[in-house]
Write a protein that holds these residues in place. Structure first.
Motif, short mmCIF file in Angstrom:
data_model
loop_
_atom_site.label_atom_id
_atom_site.label_comp_id
_atom_site.label_asym_id
_atom_site.label_seq_id
_atom_site.Cartn_x
_atom_site.Cartn_y
_atom_site.Cartn_z
N LEU A 75 0.95 -1.14 0.62
CA LEU A 75 0.08 0.56 -0.10
C LEU A 75 0.65 1.18 -0.13
N GLU A 76 2.01 0.86 0.99
CA GLU A 76 3.45 2.40 1.12
C GLU A 76 3.52 2.28 -0.33
N GLU A 77 3.85 1.42 -1.29
CA GLU A 77 4.52 1.78 -2.64
C GLU A 77 3.51 2.13 -4.04
N ILE A 78 2.27 1.83 -3.32
CA ILE A 78 0.81 2.39 -4.44
C ILE A 78 0.60 3.95 -3.90
N LEU A 79 0.93 4.23 -2.47
CA LEU A 79 0.12 5.90 -2.69
C LEU A 79 1.39 6.46 -2.60
N ALA A 80 2.65 5.79 -2.35
CA ALA A 80 3.86 7.09 -3.14
C ALA A 80 4.16 7.33 -4.26
N ASP A 81 3.49 6.66 -5.38
CA ASP A 81 3.32 6.14 -6.90
C ASP A 81 1.99 7.04 -6.92
N PHE A 82 1.32 7.49 -5.92
CA PHE A 82 -0.11 8.09 -6.42
C PHE A 82 0.40 9.66 -6.14
N ASN A 83 1.87 9.47 -5.15
CA ASN A 83 1.74 11.17 -3.93
C ASN A 83 2.94 11.96 -5.44
N ARG A 84 3.40 10.80 -5.98
CA ARG A 84 4.76 12.03 -7.02
C ARG A 84 4.02 12.22 -8.00
N ASP A 85 2.59 11.40 -9.10
CA ASP A 85 2.52 11.43 -9.85
C ASP A 85 1.75 12.53 -9.18
N ALA A 86 0.74 12.81 -7.98
CA ALA A 86 -0.10 14.62 -8.04
C ALA A 86 0.68 15.64 -8.21
N ARG A 146 3.37 15.91 -9.13
CA ARG A 146 4.16 16.43 -10.54
C ARG A 146 3.25 17.01 -11.33
N HIS A 147 1.96 17.08 -11.03
CA HIS A 147 0.81 17.77 -11.57
C HIS A 147 0.20 19.09 -10.71
N GLY A 148 1.41 19.09 -10.18
CA GLY A 148 1.17 20.29 -8.65
C GLY A 148 0.03 20.11 -7.79
N LEU A 149 -0.32 18.87 -7.50
CA LEU A 149 -1.80 18.45 -6.35
C LEU A 149 -0.93 18.48 -5.35
N THR A 150 -1.83 18.37 -4.46
CA THR A 150 -1.11 17.29 -3.28
C THR A 150 -2.72 16.00 -3.38
N PRO A 151 -2.11 14.58 -2.52
CA PRO A 151 -3.10 14.08 -2.90
C PRO A 151 -4.19 13.87 -2.54
N ALA A 152 -4.24 14.58 -1.80
CA ALA A 152 -6.13 15.20 -1.24
C ALA A 152 -6.90 15.97 -2.21
N GLU A 153 -5.80 16.92 -2.81
CA GLU A 153 -6.20 17.22 -4.43
C GLU A 153 -6.69 16.78 -5.45
N ILE A 166 -7.06 13.28 -4.65
CA ILE A 166 -8.62 12.31 -5.03
C ILE A 166 -9.75 13.11 -5.01
N ALA A 167 -9.78 14.70 -4.94
CA ALA A 167 -10.84 15.79 -4.91
C ALA A 167 -11.68 15.73 -6.33
N ARG A 168 -10.08 16.16 -7.33
CA ARG A 168 -10.25 16.37 -8.45
C ARG A 168 -11.05 14.60 -9.87
N GLN A 169 -10.57 13.15 -8.77
CA GLN A 169 -10.99 12.03 -9.22
C GLN A 169 -12.33 11.67 -9.07
N LYS A 170 -13.01 11.90 -7.50
CA LYS A 170 -13.51 11.77 -7.05
C LYS A 170 -15.35 12.71 -7.93
N MET A 211 -8.61 4.76 -3.87
CA MET A 211 -7.38 5.88 -3.24
C MET A 211 -7.63 6.18 -2.64
N LEU A 212 -8.55 6.98 -1.59
CA LEU A 212 -9.12 7.38 -0.10
C LEU A 212 -8.57 5.52 0.42
N ASN A 213 -9.77 4.82 -0.13
CA ASN A 213 -9.89 3.81 0.94
C ASN A 213 -8.19 2.67 0.79
#
Length: 166
Positions: free
Chosen positions: A38-49, A51-58, A60-64, A78-80
């Motif tokens: 899970l840490e690896e999955i979330l780290a990849d997601f956080n890096r992608d976020a 890279r696009h100038g977003l926080t992880p919460a932002e 996720i909010a954009r996706q939702k 991702m939230l789950n």
């Protein structure tokens, strides 16, 4: 005959419960692997976020808020994943500081169903040669004794002759 059945039930229930410490140990090992994944999955997601100038919460909010149902469901996923990771880390911390008997209680109180199912699928029994294994076997044997006593008591009540009223 009842005593033999009682002994058999006690042996079976004691043997079954003697495996709880080993099952908990194997669950703990899987717990670490699940946390790492899970840490690896979330780290990849956080890096992608990032890279696009977003926080992880932002992110996720954009996706939702997306009109695309697939993207919305990925936001939920991702939230789950974040929630599950927090829960698993908390449980790992509790298990690391607990004694052998307390680990079984912590496991029973809040196990992760997916992780427990995976543990059960690959579970390998062990000989209970630890104090926790013997204690767990004793509790199981006592539970088997109590169940048999209850069943015998119920059977006896049903067989008692009732006085005939004249």
């Amino acid at each position: 005959m009842a005593r033999i059945m009682m002994l058999i039930v006690m042996l079976l229930s004691g043997t079954a419960t003697s495996q709880l410490p080993e099952f908990t140990q194997q669950y703990r090992q899987r717990l670490g692997g699940a946390i790492d994944a899970l840490e690896e999955i979330l780290a990849d997601f956080n890096r992608d976020a990032a890279r696009h100038g977003l926080t992880p919460a932002e992110a996720i909010a954009r996706q939702k808020s997306s009109v695309d149902p697939f993207i919305r469901s990925r936001g939920d996923s991702m939230l789950n994943a974040e929630i599950r990771l927090s829960r698993l880390k908390l449980q790992r911390a509790e298990l690391e500081t607990a004694g052998p008997l307390d680990r079984m209680i912590i496991f029973a109180r809040g196990f992760d169903p997916t992780l427990a199912q995976a543990t059960a699928t690959d579970y390998e029994p062990a000989v209970p040669v630890t104090p926790a294994g013997f204690a767990s076997a004793g509790v199981g044997a006592l539970g088997g004794l109590l169940v048999m006593r209850l069943l015998i008591g119920v059977a006896r009540v049903g067989r008692r002759k009732r006085p005939v009223r004249e």
